[in-house]
Design an enzyme around this catalytic site. Structure first.
Site, mmCIF file in Angstrom:
data_model
loop_
_atom_site.group_PDB
_atom_site.id
_atom_site.type_symbol
_atom_site.label_atom_id
_atom_site.label_comp_id
_atom_site.label_asym_id
_atom_site.label_seq_id
_atom_site.Cartn_x
_atom_site.Cartn_y
_atom_site.Cartn_z
ATOM 1 N N LYS A 203 0.925 -1.305 0.204
ATOM 2 C CA LYS A 203 0.014 -0.010 -0.211
ATOM 3 C C LYS A 203 0.917 1.098 0.006
ATOM 4 O O LYS A 203 1.740 1.487 0.945
ATOM 5 C CB LYS A 203 -0.866 -0.150 1.361
HETATM 6 C C1 R5P Z 1 -2.609 5.168 8.560
HETATM 7 O O1 R5P Z 1 -1.206 5.024 8.999
HETATM 8 C C2 R5P Z 1 -3.318 3.919 8.364
HETATM 9 O O2 R5P Z 1 -2.697 2.941 7.934
HETATM 10 C C3 R5P Z 1 -4.401 4.137 7.181
HETATM 11 O O3 R5P Z 1 -5.007 3.078 7.106
HETATM 12 C C4 R5P Z 1 -3.627 4.811 6.072
HETATM 13 O O4 R5P Z 1 -3.036 5.924 6.076
HETATM 14 C C5 R5P Z 1 -4.997 4.957 4.982
HETATM 15 O O5 R5P Z 1 -6.070 5.898 5.458
HETATM 16 P P1 R5P Z 1 -6.148 7.412 4.719
HETATM 17 O O6 R5P Z 1 -6.624 7.074 3.479
HETATM 18 O O7 R5P Z 1 -6.821 8.095 5.588
HETATM 19 O O8 R5P Z 1 -4.582 8.169 4.474
#
Ligand code: R5P
Length: 294
Positions: A203
């Protein structure tokens, strides 16, 4: 000390030639075991090869994040619109009904809060507990270039080893320190390291320039992280560009749950991810669904 990669020869990413995946629909997963492939097929839609993952794990380091104050009231109702759900075991066990059969991507790292150095994480879930919760994947942050880079990479390789033992894929999240440059060069480095060391999914964040070189040079599926809240059209455009440039879907949090109409946003992003709907059309859909509720 090995030399840095400073060759003057231009790097070749062959962005127009997709990596072949004989025997399976998902990039880099052809040689994995049945259980691993089955779990990946629950996360990624085998018809489109993509996923709409809803990330709600933010509380593991920043407490009751805006939009996630009451997951039981505001998030559980939108879960049916996601392909997969990324969260902590605390939230899973306390507010998510076990009758929800969406694949769970379990946050397995933690330690520092927002008040401290975030890269100082350790593994925070035992593989046996992940199995007990019937998760589809396990996940953690990897801080390439961060203060505790080596530890976070080692956390990942341990998690990958545990996952391989039981057929559970690991999703590595490339976490970027506050002062670090978020560009394609950095994300190519971070994503490739995660894949080389065994992560089955990576990711990472979208960058407007050369994102396709990040997906092309990473041998496993990349899902796009959403990042901070943007206007809906910008978030839909970012998701559209990411999947058009090789991402196997998105894992969005704030751009969904901080939207004025999270349920409508979920449906609009799903169309972008699975049906290549253009951002403007997806925004129209978002507005239509949002206004229907009034
Ligand atoms: C943050 O560290 C988390 O892993 C979140 O799942 C990630 O950042 C994704 O969330 P957002 O779309 O709010 O950035």
């Amino acid at each position: 000390m090995p030399e840095a990669d400073v060759s003057k020869k231009e790097k070749m990413y062959y962005v127009d030639t997709p990596q072949k995946t004989p025997g399976f629909f998902l990039k880099g997963a052809g040689s994995l075991d049945w259980g691993m492939k089955n779990r990946l097929s629950r996360i990624f839609n085998p018809d489109t090869g993509r996923t709409l993952m809803l990330a709600i794990d933010h509380g593991y380091f920043q407490g009751p994040t805006t939009g996630l104050e009451r997951i039981d009231l505001n998030i559980v109702p939108i879960m049916p619109y996601a392909d997969a759900l990324m969260m902590t075991r605390g939230i899973l066990r306390t507010v998510v009904p076990p009758s929800i059969t969406k694949p769970i991507v379990m946050r397995c790292s933690g330690g520092p809060s927002i008040l401290k150095e975030l890269s100082d994480e350790q593994l925070a879930v035992d593989i046996e507990d992940a199995i007990r919760m019937n998760v589809a994947a396990i996940t953690l942050q990897v801080f390439i270039g961060g203060e505790f880079e080596t530890r976070s990479v080692h956390n990942m390789t341990r998690l990958v080893d545990m996952g391989l033992r039981y057929g559970i894929p690991t999703m590595a999240v490339t976490a970027v320190g506050k002062d670090m440059v978020r560009d394609a060069r950095y994300f190519r480095l971070a994503c490739r390291i995660c894949a080389e060391l065994g992560a089955q999914i990576v990711k990472t964040y979208y960058v407007p320039e050369d994102f396709e070189t990040i997906t092309a040079s990473c041998p496993v599926p990349i899902v796009m992280a959403g990042g901070k809240k943007l206007p809906e059209l910008d978030a839909l455009t970012m998701a559209y560009n990411a999947v058009q440039q090789g991402a196997s879907g998105v894992d969005m949090g704030r751009n969904i749950f901080q939207s004025d109409a999270p349920k409508a946003m979920m449906q609009a992003v799903a169309k972008v991810v699975h049906e290549n709907m253009k951002p403007k059309d997806a925004l129209d859909l978002y507005e239509t669904i949002k206004n229907k509720k009034k």
